[in-house]
Every structure is written in structure tokens, then in C-alpha cells.
Design an enzyme around this catalytic site. Structure first.
Site, PDB file in Angstrom:
ATOM      1  N   SER A 159       0.489  -3.792  -4.637  1.00 29.86           N
ATOM      2  CA  SER A 159       1.464  -2.929  -5.300  1.00 29.86           C
ATOM      3  C   SER A 159       1.616  -3.310  -6.773  1.00 29.86           C
ATOM      4  O   SER A 159       0.676  -3.215  -7.544  1.00 29.86           O
ATOM      5  CB  SER A 159       2.796  -2.977  -4.557  1.00 29.86           C
ATOM      6  OG  SER A 159       3.665  -1.981  -5.019  1.00 29.86           O
ATOM      7  N   ASP A 325       3.581   2.862 -10.592  1.00 32.46           N
ATOM      8  CA  ASP A 325       3.131   1.471 -10.524  1.00 32.46           C
ATOM      9  C   ASP A 325       1.659   1.457 -10.105  1.00 32.46           C
ATOM     10  O   ASP A 325       1.071   2.514  -9.842  1.00 32.46           O
ATOM     11  CB  ASP A 325       4.031   0.660  -9.592  1.00 32.46           C
ATOM     12  CG  ASP A 325       3.882   1.027  -8.127  1.00 32.46           C
ATOM     13  OD1 ASP A 325       3.405   2.147  -7.841  1.00 32.46           O
ATOM     14  OD2 ASP A 325       4.232   0.216  -7.269  1.00 32.46           O
ATOM     15  N   ASP A 327      -0.229   0.932  -7.531  1.00 37.74           N
ATOM     16  CA  ASP A 327      -0.754   1.597  -6.334  1.00 37.74           C
ATOM     17  C   ASP A 327      -0.113   2.958  -6.105  1.00 37.74           C
ATOM     18  O   ASP A 327      -0.345   3.590  -5.073  1.00 37.74           O
ATOM     19  CB  ASP A 327      -0.615   0.716  -5.096  1.00 37.74           C
ATOM     20  CG  ASP A 327       0.812   0.582  -4.597  1.00 37.74           C
ATOM     21  OD1 ASP A 327       1.733   0.586  -5.431  1.00 37.74           O
ATOM     22  OD2 ASP A 327       1.012   0.453  -3.372  1.00 37.74           O
ATOM     23  N   ASP A 329       2.944   4.144  -5.535  1.00 36.17           N
ATOM     24  CA  ASP A 329       4.019   4.490  -4.608  1.00 36.17           C
ATOM     25  C   ASP A 329       5.404   4.461  -5.252  1.00 36.17           C
ATOM     26  O   ASP A 329       6.379   4.895  -4.631  1.00 36.17           O
ATOM     27  CB  ASP A 329       3.985   3.632  -3.340  1.00 36.17           C
ATOM     28  CG  ASP A 329       4.192   2.154  -3.590  1.00 36.17           C
ATOM     29  OD1 ASP A 329       4.285   1.728  -4.752  1.00 36.17           O
ATOM     30  OD2 ASP A 329       4.264   1.390  -2.591  1.00 36.17           O
TER      31      ASP A 329
END
Length: 586
Positions: A159, A325, A327, A329
Site C-alpha cells: 500500500s 496512494d 496501490d 485504494d
């Protein structure tokens, strides 16, 4: 010198490690630990830390620094985790083999290698694999699990963690991340594994591994953009009925950054398909880069992360800044504000959450059964959304921290239709396309809200002002306090609860870990202190030696101006922060 016992453990692990470079890394580290002086001592400490335990498999999967050894992210740890997952899936339901597991990855260091390892171990266990193209965002993986009818999904990502980290997120057949006791059951199977080199592993071109193309991404785009396309003849999977469909370009000037992550391509396709035109992308951050060279920390919540985007927005005279961000999400939002430093104001997660929740409820007010609409947030987020939902005649649910709980709020209300959920850490889910936070779907909803507000002569701050005029000022803040003994401090707080905080009486203390707790939530290590017109929530971090506190003060206008109510809220919040910090560090 390291002990004979530790040396034996390192030697045994190295002999069983499937990765040649990791074996060489450990051999070099072991040799360095025999050297005299500071360098040798540093190597000894590193060896001890890497073998202090096994990287913990928690309710979000794995996450840690990339390096060799059991307490790091590497092929050996990924192989063991995946073998345990395969055994767990097959023990629960033999049909898992045919339904398969979706596997995806972001662009972090070794992400593709780890995703390939996951696929080959699953195929070695006889489980079909749906392998997404490399460098795709997490929401696409979560979508694909339900789209393909898979038994589970694995996303290789850390993430918004620092560049040296990577991770392993696990989703179940419902498209949501795992919750207890699945984590403990898989951990037990990891501990019971034999030698890693005995685990069956196929090659990446094995017949059980299907290499997917763009078809899943296109299905995701069809679903996530359906509410905005006037030409949509029927709702797609999980879409909200309608969110102000547009006939063409919105006319907004929007600066967008993916912070060197993997969301840009899908985000730009989604914006165009939904009718919002072309976003102005921050070129220096547009391509995936595992080193995140232009940001100190690739988290849009962190100070400085949006500096390049804000500078570009100022030059362009933009109406809005959006940032995903790495990734994809999470979503950060900034708006022009002459009174703010640099002329731009970053909205908090609670502000965006309330704004989007109100917008989704406004757009769905004409649904055949508007009372069945459900919005949800967590116990550490603002209470404003509950009031917005009540005013809209919608159902509201409050959950434990994390989207694995938010998206399962629909299970608490069997006759409700989940339309929106959010958490204060910049995570939002619009509709039911993805059962996890989705920074791309949330960005489309923000674009819809801003473009419609603009057509009405309003700005996003105007919409926020209207919410606070109606429901009162809701000012929130969070504290993260490092400590070596979070469990001991939580025990102390339970043994000696405060009677007051910042001079205000604590009217109640709700211990979510008490056996007789009546919250309807799963037990959790959380304390909630309620004050007149305020609240403080304290919990230990799930991943770091820290305590986290979430504060809120509420000031109804009561005949005052909005500015006066905000000033009163700010005057209360500062002392409350100090009081809570003193409380948990006493």
C-alpha cells in the site's frame, strides 16, 4: 558473536530457502556478524532481528521489509504463507481448487516475483490461478475475486508503506479482506509446515495458471463508471443507481497524481469513460517507481506528499487536486483556499467521507426504497455521517477499524443496500462494485460532486459549510504515540479510568474488550471515552509499537455564526489533544 543456537537456525533456514539471492544475502550477513568492531555488531543485531520470529500473518495478511529471513518479506515467507493458504482453502471447500484464486501485484520491489511465487505454489497444490497483469491497483484485485467467482484473492502490495516494504493481502470469496479467525487458522498451518523445498511448485506457464488480459479491467471500468454514464441502460455489478450522469466533459481543471504508484492508467480511463475529460497528471510521479523518488513517504496523508501536485495546480489555476496512494485504494483531495498556506487546503478523510456520504444519499433519494440505503463508517471516524444518514432517512452502521469490517456492515442489516462506507484514513467505497476501499471509484464520486456543485454555483468548501451549518461543527484529530508497552498502558487505562479530560467530565467509558460489552461489535482492544459534545477513542496500533487516539469535538451552531462555532471547537480540541497525550504517556 552470535550464539550457536541462532547460527544453527540461520543455517537451517538458508538451506531451505528457495531463492538463490536470499541465500547469498544470509550467508554474507552471517559472515559479517563474525567480524570484529561496529560493523560486526550491527550485523549481529540484524541477524537477531531477522530471526526474532516469523513475519506475523495478521488480519490484513503480511507486511514488512524486503530481505532474507523469517521476519522479513521474501520468497520463502511467501511460499510458506501460500502453501498454508492452499491447505486452508481446500480443507474448507474442495471446490476452491476449481474456482481458483485471483493473484495480483503492484510495482514495488519484487512484487512480480512474489506474485509468480504465489501462483506457482497454488497451482502446485492443484488450485486454479487467475493471474492479473502486473502493476495493477488493489481495487481491481478485490473486484476480480467476485467477478470471476474465485474462492480467494491475493494482492502483493504494501500500500503506502516506505519503499523498502512489501506485503500480502488476502481476500475471501465475498471480495473483502479476511477477518478472524481466518488469520489464526492460516498462521497455525504455517507453523505446521514441513521443509519449504518439499512444497510442490509449478512453473509460471502451468495449465492451471491463466494469465488474464485487460478483460477484468474493462469489466471494472464498466461497473464503476455506470452511475455517471447517461447511456448506461442497466446498472453494472454493484453500481449505485445514478450519480449525476454527465453528457460530456465536466469543464473542471483537475490535477492528479498516483505518487509513483499503479493507479494512474485505470484512473485516467475511468475519468474519461465517466465523462470527466482528461486529468492533468503530475508527470514526475506518473510512472510506477518502487523507490518513490519524489516523496519522503508515499502516503498522501503525510506532509509534503502532495507538494508537486499542489505546485502544478497553482500554476494551472486548477479547481481540484486528487491523489491516489501507490496501490490505488486511498484518495486524497485538496481544494483552492486563499486563506490556507500555499493557497490550497487538503481535506481530511472525515470531511471527504461526510461530503461523499451526503452526495451519494442525495443522488439515491429517489430510489424505490430509499430507507433501505446503508452507509457505514468506523468507531474512530467522525460521528457526522450518522447525522447525515438520519436526516436522509437512511440506515447507518458503525464498525471496528478497517474496511474488512465496513464492507461487512451489510451483514448487520440484512434488508439494507450498502451505498457508501469510509474510514478517516482516506479510504472510501462508493456502492458495491468493490468490497474494499477504492480510490478510483471514490475519485469519480468526488469529480461528480464537484462538477455538480460548480454547476449550482457552489464549491466543495461551500458544501462542507452547509453540512456543518445543518449538523454542527465536527472537528476531528488523530494522535499516534510511540510506546514500547501499548498493552501495559491499555491495562493501566482500564484499571484507572480518567474522571475528566481537558476539564470536561468523562460521561462514560466504553471498553470494547469487556466480556459484557453491548456494542454489537466483535471484541477489540479499544477504549471509548465520551464527553459532553466530544469523544476520544484509544487503541493500540495493529502493526507498530504505538498507541493511537482519535478525537472529536462537536459544536452545534446554536444561533452562533459558523466561524464562531468553529473557533469554539478549535479551542476545545487543543486541550483535549494535550489531555489525551498526557493520559496515555503517564
Amino acid at each position: 558473536m552470535i550464539s550457536a543456537g541462532l547460527r544453527a537456525r540461520v543455517t537451517a533456514w538458508t538451506a531451505d530457502d528457495p531463492d538463490e539471492s536470499d541465500r547469498a544475502e544470509l550467508a554474507a550477513l552471517l559472515a559479517a556478524s563474525d567480524e570484529p568492531g561496529p560493523a560486526g555488531a550491527a550485523a549481529q543485531r540484524e541477524v537477531a532481528d531477522r530471526f526474532a520470529g516469523r513475519l506475523e500473518f495478521g488480519t490484513a495478511g503480511l507486511r514488512g521489509a524486503i530481505a532474507a529471513g523469517p521476519n522479513r518479506m521474501n520468497r520463502a515467507v511467501v511460499r510458506a504463507t501460500t502453501a498454508a493458504l492452499a491447505a486452508w482453502l481446500l480443507a474448507r471447500d474442495r471446490s476452491s481448487a476449481a474456482r481458483g484464486v485471483v493473484v495480483g501485484c503492484d510495482a514495488r520491489h519484487r512484487s512480480e516475483q512474489f506474485a509468480t511465487e504465489v501462483a506457482c505454489v497454488l497451482a502446485g497444490a492443484g488450485i486454479a490461478v487467475h493471474l492479473l497483469p502486473a502493476r495493477e491497483p488493489t481495487p481491481l484485485l478485490a473486484f476480480a475475486v467476485r467477478r470471476l467467482g474465485a474462492a480467494a484473492g491475493v494482492m502483493v502490495t504494501a500500500s503506502h508503506n516506505p519503499p523498502q516494504d512489501n506485503g500480502y493481502k488476502l481476500y475471501l470469496a465475498d471480495g473483502a479482506q479476511i477477518i478472524p479467525p481466518a488469520d489464526a487458522e492460516i498462521t497455525a498451518r504455517i507453523a505446521a509446515l514441513g521443509p519449504l523445498l518439499d512444497i510442490p511448485v509449478t512453473g509460471p506457464e502451468h495449465p492451471l495458471i491463466t494469465h488474464l488480459g485487460d478483460e477484468v479491467a474493462q469489466a471494472y471500468l464498466d461497473s464503476v463508471t455506470a452511475p455517471y454514464r447517461a447511456s448506461a441502460t442497466a446498472p453494472q455489478q454493484g453500481s449505485v443507481t445514478a450519480l449525476a450522469p454527465l453528457a460530456g466533459d465536466s469543464g473542471l481543471c483537475v490535477v492528479y497524481t498516483s505518487l509513483h504508484g499503479v493507479a494512474a492508467s485505470l484512473m485516467l480511463r475511468a475519468a474519461a469513460a465517466a465523462g470527466f475529460g482528461t486529468l492533468q497528471v503530475v508527470a514526475a510521479q506518473a510512472e510506477p517507481d518502487a523507490d518513490f523518488p519524489t516523496v519522503a513517504f508515499p502516503n498522501p496523508e503525510e506532509p509534503g506528499a502532495l507538494d508537486l501536485a499542489l505546485a502544478e495546480a497553482s500554476k494551472a489555476g486548477a479547481d481540484l487536486v486528487l491523489a491516489n496512494d501507490p496501490d490505488g485504494d486511498r484518495l486524497a483531495v485538496a481544494v483552492p483556499d486563499p486563506a490556507a498556506s500555499g493557497g490550497w487546503r487538503r481535506l481530511t478523510g472525515d470531511q471527504v467521507g461526510a461530503l461523499l456520504g451526503a452526495w451519494v444519499l442525495e443522488c439515491s433519494a429517489s430510489d424505490p426504497d430509499p430507507g433501505s440505503r446503508l452507509v457505514a463508517t468506523t468507531i474512530v471516524s467522525s460521528t457526522l455521517l450518522s447525522k447525515v444518514a438520519q436526516a436522509a432517512g437512511a440506515d447507518f452502521a458503525e464498525t471496528l477499524t478497517g474496511f474488512k469490517w465496513i464492507v461487512r456492515a451489510r451483514g448487520q442489516r440484512s434488508d439494507s443496500r450498502f451505498v457508501f462506507g469510509y474510514e478517516e484514513a482516506l479510504g472510501y467505497d462508493v456502492g458495491d462494485v468493490v468490497r474494499d476501499k477504492d480510490g478510483i471509484g471514490a475519485a469519480l464520486a468526488v469529480l461528480s460532486l464537484v462538477s455538480t456543485a460548480r454547476a449550482r454555483g457552489q464549491s466543495l468548501p461551500d458544501r462542507w459549510d452547509a453540512l456543518e451549518v445543518t449538523h454542527g461543527v465536527h472537528l476531528t484529530s488523530a494522535l499516534s504515540l510511540a510506546t514500547s508497552s501499548p498493552a501495559q498502558i491499555m491495562a493501566s487505562l482500564r484499571a484507572d479510568p480518567p474522571a475528566t479530560l481537558a476539564g470536561e467530565p468523562v460521561t462514560s467509558v466504553n471498553d470494547l474488550d469487556a466480556p459484557d460489552a453491548t456494542t454489537g461489535l466483535p471484541r477489540a482492544d479499544v477504549l471509548v471515552y465520551r464527553l459532553p459534545g466530544g469523544r476520544a477513542v484509544v487503541r493500540p496500533s495493529g502493526t507498530e509499537p504505538k498507541l493511537k487516539a482519535y478525537l472529536e469535538v462537536v459544536e452545534p451552531l446554536g444561533g452562533r455564526s459558523l466561524a464562531d462555532a468553529r473557533a469554539a471547537a478549535a479551542a476545545r480540541l487543543g486541550p483535549l489533544r494535550t489531555a489525551v497525550e498526557t493520559l496515555v504517556t503517564r
